[in-house]
Design a protein around this motif. Structure first.
Motif, PDB file in Angstrom:
ATOM      1  N   ILE A  45       0.830  -1.218   0.000  1.00  0.00           N
ATOM      2  CA  ILE A  45       0.000   0.000   0.000  1.00  0.00           C
ATOM      3  C   ILE A  45       0.859   1.261   0.000  1.00  0.00           C
ATOM      4  CG2 ILE A  45      -1.749   1.264   1.342  1.00  0.00           C
ATOM      5  CD1 ILE A  45      -2.678  -1.560   2.242  1.00  0.00           C
ATOM      6  N   GLN A  65       0.510   4.205  -2.608  1.00  0.00           N
ATOM      7  CA  GLN A  65       0.232   5.579  -2.179  1.00  0.00           C
ATOM      8  C   GLN A  65       1.267   6.550  -2.730  1.00  0.00           C
ATOM      9  OE1 GLN A  65      -2.012   4.702   2.089  1.00  0.00           O
ATOM     10  NE2 GLN A  65      -0.088   5.797   2.102  1.00  0.00           N
ATOM     11  N   HIS A 119      -4.426  10.429   3.943  1.00  0.00           N
ATOM     12  CA  HIS A 119      -5.079   9.121   3.895  1.00  0.00           C
ATOM     13  C   HIS A 119      -5.718   8.746   5.221  1.00  0.00           C
ATOM     14  CE1 HIS A 119      -2.304   8.803   0.404  1.00  0.00           C
ATOM     15  NE2 HIS A 119      -3.354   8.227  -0.131  1.00  0.00           N
ATOM     16  N   GLU A 172      -8.918   6.822   4.999  1.00  0.00           N
ATOM     17  CA  GLU A 172      -8.689   5.450   4.524  1.00  0.00           C
ATOM     18  C   GLU A 172      -8.098   4.587   5.639  1.00  0.00           C
ATOM     19  OE1 GLU A 172      -7.451   8.010   2.342  1.00  0.00           O
ATOM     20  OE2 GLU A 172      -7.816   7.353   0.280  1.00  0.00           O
ATOM     21  N   THR A 200     -10.725   3.688   7.972  1.00  0.00           N
ATOM     22  CA  THR A 200     -11.520   2.586   7.414  1.00  0.00           C
ATOM     23  C   THR A 200     -10.833   1.250   7.687  1.00  0.00           C
ATOM     24  OG1 THR A 200     -12.219   4.071   5.653  1.00  0.00           O
ATOM     25  CG2 THR A 200     -12.612   1.720   5.302  1.00  0.00           C
ATOM     26  N   PHE A 201      -9.521   1.230   7.468  1.00  0.00           N
ATOM     27  CA  PHE A 201      -8.773  -0.007   7.739  1.00  0.00           C
ATOM     28  C   PHE A 201      -8.839  -0.366   9.223  1.00  0.00           C
ATOM     29  CE2 PHE A 201      -5.898   0.959   3.872  1.00  0.00           C
ATOM     30  CZ  PHE A 201      -6.756   0.262   3.035  1.00  0.00           C
ATOM     31  N   ALA A 203     -11.325   0.287  11.202  1.00  0.00           N
ATOM     32  CA  ALA A 203     -12.672  -0.268  11.409  1.00  0.00           C
ATOM     33  C   ALA A 203     -12.727  -1.709  10.917  1.00  0.00           C
ATOM     34  CB  ALA A 203     -13.702   0.589  10.666  1.00  0.00           C
ATOM     35  N   MET A 204     -11.970  -2.000   9.865  1.00  0.00           N
ATOM     36  CA  MET A 204     -11.995  -3.355   9.297  1.00  0.00           C
ATOM     37  C   MET A 204     -11.225  -4.356  10.149  1.00  0.00           C
ATOM     38  SD  MET A 204     -11.425  -2.202   5.351  1.00  0.00           S
ATOM     39  CE  MET A 204     -11.049  -3.807   4.699  1.00  0.00           C
ATOM     40  N   GLY A 205     -10.422  -3.840  11.103  1.00  0.00           N
ATOM     41  CA  GLY A 205      -9.714  -4.752  11.997  1.00  0.00           C
ATOM     42  C   GLY A 205      -8.210  -4.768  11.802  1.00  0.00           C
ATOM     43  N   TYR A 206      -7.685  -3.806  11.035  1.00  0.00           N
ATOM     44  CA  TYR A 206      -6.228  -3.727  10.916  1.00  0.00           C
ATOM     45  C   TYR A 206      -5.667  -3.050  12.166  1.00  0.00           C
ATOM     46  CZ  TYR A 206      -6.311  -5.219   6.038  1.00  0.00           C
ATOM     47  OH  TYR A 206      -6.460  -5.948   4.892  1.00  0.00           O
ATOM     48  N   PHE A 234       0.096  -2.719  11.410  1.00  0.00           N
ATOM     49  CA  PHE A 234      -0.135  -2.649   9.967  1.00  0.00           C
ATOM     50  C   PHE A 234       0.144  -1.229   9.448  1.00  0.00           C
ATOM     51  CE2 PHE A 234      -3.319  -1.498   6.708  1.00  0.00           C
ATOM     52  CZ  PHE A 234      -2.898  -2.324   5.675  1.00  0.00           C
ATOM     53  N   PRO A 261     -12.035   5.579  13.571  1.00  0.00           N
ATOM     54  CA  PRO A 261     -13.045   4.963  12.704  1.00  0.00           C
ATOM     55  C   PRO A 261     -14.466   5.384  13.052  1.00  0.00           C
ATOM     56  CG  PRO A 261     -12.059   3.338  14.196  1.00  0.00           C
ATOM     57  CD  PRO A 261     -11.269   4.583  14.335  1.00  0.00           C
ATOM     58  N   ALA A 262     -14.694   5.844  14.289  1.00  0.00           N
ATOM     59  CA  ALA A 262     -16.045   6.279  14.656  1.00  0.00           C
ATOM     60  C   ALA A 262     -16.461   7.510  13.860  1.00  0.00           C
ATOM     61  CB  ALA A 262     -16.103   6.579  16.155  1.00  0.00           C
ATOM     62  N   LEU A 310     -16.128   7.874  10.790  1.00  0.00           N
ATOM     63  CA  LEU A 310     -16.444   7.510   9.403  1.00  0.00           C
ATOM     64  C   LEU A 310     -17.932   7.518   9.129  1.00  0.00           C
ATOM     65  CD1 LEU A 310     -13.899   4.591   8.983  1.00  0.00           C
ATOM     66  CD2 LEU A 310     -13.785   6.829   7.918  1.00  0.00           C
ATOM     67  N   PHE A 311     -18.740   7.286  10.191  1.00  0.00           N
ATOM     68  CA  PHE A 311     -20.193   7.239   9.978  1.00  0.00           C
ATOM     69  C   PHE A 311     -20.808   8.627  10.041  1.00  0.00           C
ATOM     70  CE2 PHE A 311     -19.512   2.819  11.192  1.00  0.00           C
ATOM     71  CZ  PHE A 311     -20.299   2.162  10.277  1.00  0.00           C
TER      72      PHE A 311
END
Lengths: 230, 390
Positions: B14, B18, B297, B300, B303-304, B306-309, B313, B386-387, B389-390
């Protein structure tokens, strides 16, 4: 909590701010959500839908009350446990939040790679398949900047679903989609619930989805004012 | 490249995606790192050349111990030393020979140009004190008013230097003495003069009438085979009556002058600062590139998250970027610096060159500095919530 509940919420309260500026966003929320169900949260803007979604989605710290997510009490979960739990969830954001430097395929692969090392060819094939199912088979190497709003949203949906999550949290997932694409996404979520037991909790104002939901929960001013199961 | 990085990191590269997504910005970032590399290389090149130039004259002679005046921090600095201390030192049973070393500056007028030659006067009848490259000229130096000159002197054309041979000597007048150059040797321009010249002590005294044979600039001593120059030096400090004299092993004297030139003289300090500034410039450039990249970023990364990264990472992405910038920025920096150093060496005749050690040192330093910048830049990742993001 029974095994048939993906989510079990009791006496959940949440506040924003501190001191005199403190404002309560959620009041005494009690809720159980069955595995495999498609639950829709509705309510006016500021009613607490998104706050509830972020709390149960393990993205915000629980201040008061109990949230059992997939059998894990969130307010005692350590950071590593929270990360592990998030890997079992799928998020679909209203603003797709795709990575601008990655192609559609690479964005979807990110939803798989979080689970650790598996065969790259298998991952690629799963990601391609998911994009094809969502009608993007001819756009896999496109960067988000070269995709329409609806196409981006479908990539975001593919990214959320490709890892076979236990629960999908979605915020207006069909807002940017045309009728046909929107119905494809919702049908896919519904089918995942029936076949794999995937639970979906969705915030939406889309009446088409309301018709397909198993349960509709209405929030107003941080309180559940209506809870209808079909 | 992306396949190689994917195999290296075991995930999508990534950081590479980038960085290369905006090619213009990527090129600018690499130019910045390359520029910092050039700065460091050039300063290091000059510093190393100063070290080489400082130690070069010591190689003209062979000695075990050197006696110098108290203020003689360098070969060409300080007062004279009375020859009587040489005789006193030779009373030590392990001191087998001694000689005086005279140093002065001669201006060689060549047409409209003047060459400043640092001139060394030694006793050619004692060739044991001449370095391996100088010993063959001992007999030549015994000729009256004879000298040998540095063929790499600044301002001395190569064809002129090549023409100076025993069968075709070159003469010039200095201080009213006609000096004849019979041969040349490989010296190399230094920071203190345009080149070097070697003459006998008698010729030196003819060139510098004010100097006296009883007061050379330094005294060189040879000791018996197997004797320790450090131990004998310590003994001589007790033996010699003038306690203000600096009596050191020849090797220690050379190293002390090098330290003095690098840490006490303005030139050494300036070049040292140049290296530090180059490193700081590199750190700032890479930090700026990476922290801007992280900031751009942030959603982004959220988002990662939130996805569990996990944090590891994100750290690996930023370090991946730092490594890419460090490695790819080094290549043009090395190439440009190499050309610059070659040009500078030609222009100044200073012993400036790109060494393997320098290249390794700067490469490792670049990668470490880039990683450090990357590690600092990851602090901005905390802001990726990540909170939001909504």
């Amino acid at each position: 909590m029974g095994d048939d509940h993906a989510l079990d919420i009791a006496d959940l309260n949440h506040w924003f701010g501190a001191g005199e500026a403190q404002k309560q966003a959620l009041f005494d929320i009690d809720l159980e959500i069955d595995r495999g169900s498609l639950t829709v949260l509705v309510g006016p803007s500021g009613s607490g839908k998104t706050t509830l979604l972020t709390l149960v989605g393990c993205l915000r710290e629980v201040q008061e009350g109990s949230v059992m997510l997939l059998g894990h009490q969130l307010h005692v979960a350590k950071p590593a446990q929270q990360i592990a739990l998030r890997r079992r969830l799928g998020f679909i954001f209203q603003a797709h939040n795709l990575h601008g430097s990655l192609t559609a395929l690479q964005n979807v692969l990110m939803g798989l790679q979080v689970h650790g090392a598996t065969d790259q060819d298998t991952q690629m094939s799963a990601a391609r398949h998911m994009l094809t199912l969502l009608g993007l088979g001819d756009r896999i190497d496109y960067f988000p900047a070269n995709l329409s709003g609806g196409q981006k949203q479908r990539v975001a949906v593919a990214r959320a679903l490709v890892g076979n999550p236990d629960i999908v949290f979605a915020d207006e997932p069909t807002a940017a989609l045309d009728r046909e694409s929107g119905m494809t996404v919702v049908k896919m979520l519904k089918q995942l619930g029936q076949v794999r037991g995937t639970t979906t909790v969705m915030v939406t104002h889309d009446n088409r989805i309301l018709e397909m939901a198993d349960r509709i929960i209405t929030l107003e001013d941080g309180r559940i004012v209506n809870d209808t199961s079909k | 490249m992306s396949r190689f990085l994917q195999a290296l990191f075991g995930r999508l590269p990534i950081g590479w995606f980038q960085l290369t997504h905006s090619r213009t910005r990527f090129a600018a970032a690499l130019s910045g790192v390359a520029f910092a590399n050039v700065l460091v290389f050039v300063q290091l090149g000059i510093m190393l050349s100063m070290a080489t130039a400082t130690l070069k004259p010591y190689s003209f002679f062979q000695a075990d111990i050197m006696i110098s005046a108290t203020d003689a921090n360098a070969l060409t600095e300080g007062g004279n030393v009375a020859r009587q201390w040489m005789f006193q030192a030779m009373a030590d049973p392990e001191v087998v020979a001694g000689t005086g070393l005279f140093i002065g500056n001669i201006a060689w007028q060549r047409g409209g140009k003047t060459l400043g030659l640092t001139t060394y006067g030694v006793d050619p009848a004692q060739p044991a004190f001449l370095g391996a490259a100088m010993a063959p000229y001992a007999r030549t130096l015994q000729l009256p008013n004879a000298g040998i000159v540095d063929r790499f002197s600044r301002g001395l054309p190569q064809e002129i230097a090549a023409a100076i041979r025993p069968q075709s000597p070159s003469s010039f007048e200095a201080s009213g003495t006609q000096l004849t150059l019979y041969d040349t040797f490989a010296g190399g321009g230094g920071f203190g003069g345009d080149g070097y010249m070697l003459v006998s002590d008698q010729t030196f005294l003819a060139l510098f009438p004010a100097r006296r044979s009883g007061a050379p600039d330094h005294i060189l001593l040879r000791i018996a085979a197997g004797a320790d120059p450090v131990v004998v030096s310590a003994r001589l400090r007790d033996l010699v009556s003038d306690k203000s004299l600096r009596i050191r092993s020849y090797g220690d004297a050379a190293q002390e002058e090098l330290t003095y030139q690098q840490t006490k003289r303005p030139t050494g300090i300036i070049f040292g600062f140049g290296v530090i500034i180059g490193i700081l410039v590199g750190l700032v450039i890479v930090y700026q590139v990476l922290s801007t990249d992280v900031a751009e970023h942030l959603s982004e990364y959220a988002t990662f998250k939130a996805m569990g990264y996990g944090q590891g990472f994100f750290l690996s992405i930023v370090l991946e970027e730092a490594l890419i910038l460090g490695v790819l920025g080094f290549i043009p920096g090395f190439a440009v610096a190499n050309l610059l150093l070659i040009g500078m060496a030609k222009a100044t005749t200073l012993p400036i060159e790109m060494t393997f050690g320098m290249a390794v040192y700067v490469f490792v330093g670049t990668v470490v500095a880039c990683s450090l910048s990357g590690a600092i830049a990851t602090r901005r990742l905390v802001a990726a919530d990540p909170a939001d993001l909504f």
